[in-house]
Design a protein around this motif. Structure first.
Motif, PDB file in Angstrom:
ATOM      1  N   UNK A   1      -7.755  96.730  39.499  1.00  0.00           N
ATOM      2  CA  UNK A   1      -6.519  96.193  39.194  1.00  0.00           C
ATOM      3  C   UNK A   1      -6.334  94.937  38.735  1.00  0.00           C
ATOM      4  N   UNK A   2      -6.816  93.924  39.408  1.00  0.00           N
ATOM      5  CA  UNK A   2      -6.906  92.414  39.136  1.00  0.00           C
ATOM      6  C   UNK A   2      -7.464  92.366  37.673  1.00  0.00           C
ATOM      7  N   UNK A   3      -8.486  92.874  37.394  1.00  0.00           N
ATOM      8  CA  UNK A   3      -9.165  92.798  36.032  1.00  0.00           C
ATOM      9  C   UNK A   3      -8.263  93.430  35.020  1.00  0.00           C
ATOM     10  N   UNK A   4      -7.847  94.580  35.251  1.00  0.00           N
ATOM     11  CA  UNK A   4      -7.040  95.151  34.296  1.00  0.00           C
ATOM     12  C   UNK A   4      -5.738  94.609  33.763  1.00  0.00           C
ATOM     13  N   UNK A   5      -5.190  93.842  34.926  1.00  0.00           N
ATOM     14  CA  UNK A   5      -3.692  93.034  34.588  1.00  0.00           C
ATOM     15  C   UNK A   5      -4.261  91.801  33.944  1.00  0.00           C
ATOM     16  N   UNK A   6      -5.380  91.151  34.236  1.00  0.00           N
ATOM     17  CA  UNK A   6      -5.557  89.778  33.455  1.00  0.00           C
ATOM     18  C   UNK A   6      -6.101  90.213  31.986  1.00  0.00           C
ATOM     19  N   UNK A   7      -6.659  91.360  31.879  1.00  0.00           N
ATOM     20  CA  UNK A   7      -6.926  91.761  30.431  1.00  0.00           C
ATOM     21  C   UNK A   7      -5.661  92.126  29.852  1.00  0.00           C
TER      22      UNK A   7
END
Length: 83
Positions: free
Chosen positions: A42-48
């Motif tokens: 979830x954190x990676x998707x948000x940062x992307x």
């Protein structure tokens, strides 16, 4: 009566409580690992998504049209739409 053994002590012992505790501990560890993985994804998707939003904003601020160099946006040299 034990159908698979001849009545000795080793053939009468089952997995018991220790096996239950081991399986429960493995299931609990798996639950925590999946929960942690979901949080990281979830954190990676948000940062992307945030990086893509910033790239669009900076591209719009610099006047980019979004058409790659050498392309005419779907129109030929004569100005008519190519099919």
């Amino acid at each position: 009566m034990n159908p698979g053994g001849n009545g000795d002590l080793y053939s009468q012992i089952g997995p018991g409580f220790v096996a239950f505790v081991v399986i429960f501990a493995l299931a609990l560890a798996m639950w925590f690992l999946v929960r942690s993985m979901n949080s990281h994804l979830r954190r990676v998707r948000y940062q992307q998504a945030e990086d893509e939003r910033r790239a669009r904003e900076t591209g719009a601020a610099q006047g980019e049209t979004g058409v790659a160099p050498g392309e005419t946006g779907g129109r030929g040299a004569g100005g008519s739409r190519q099919e």
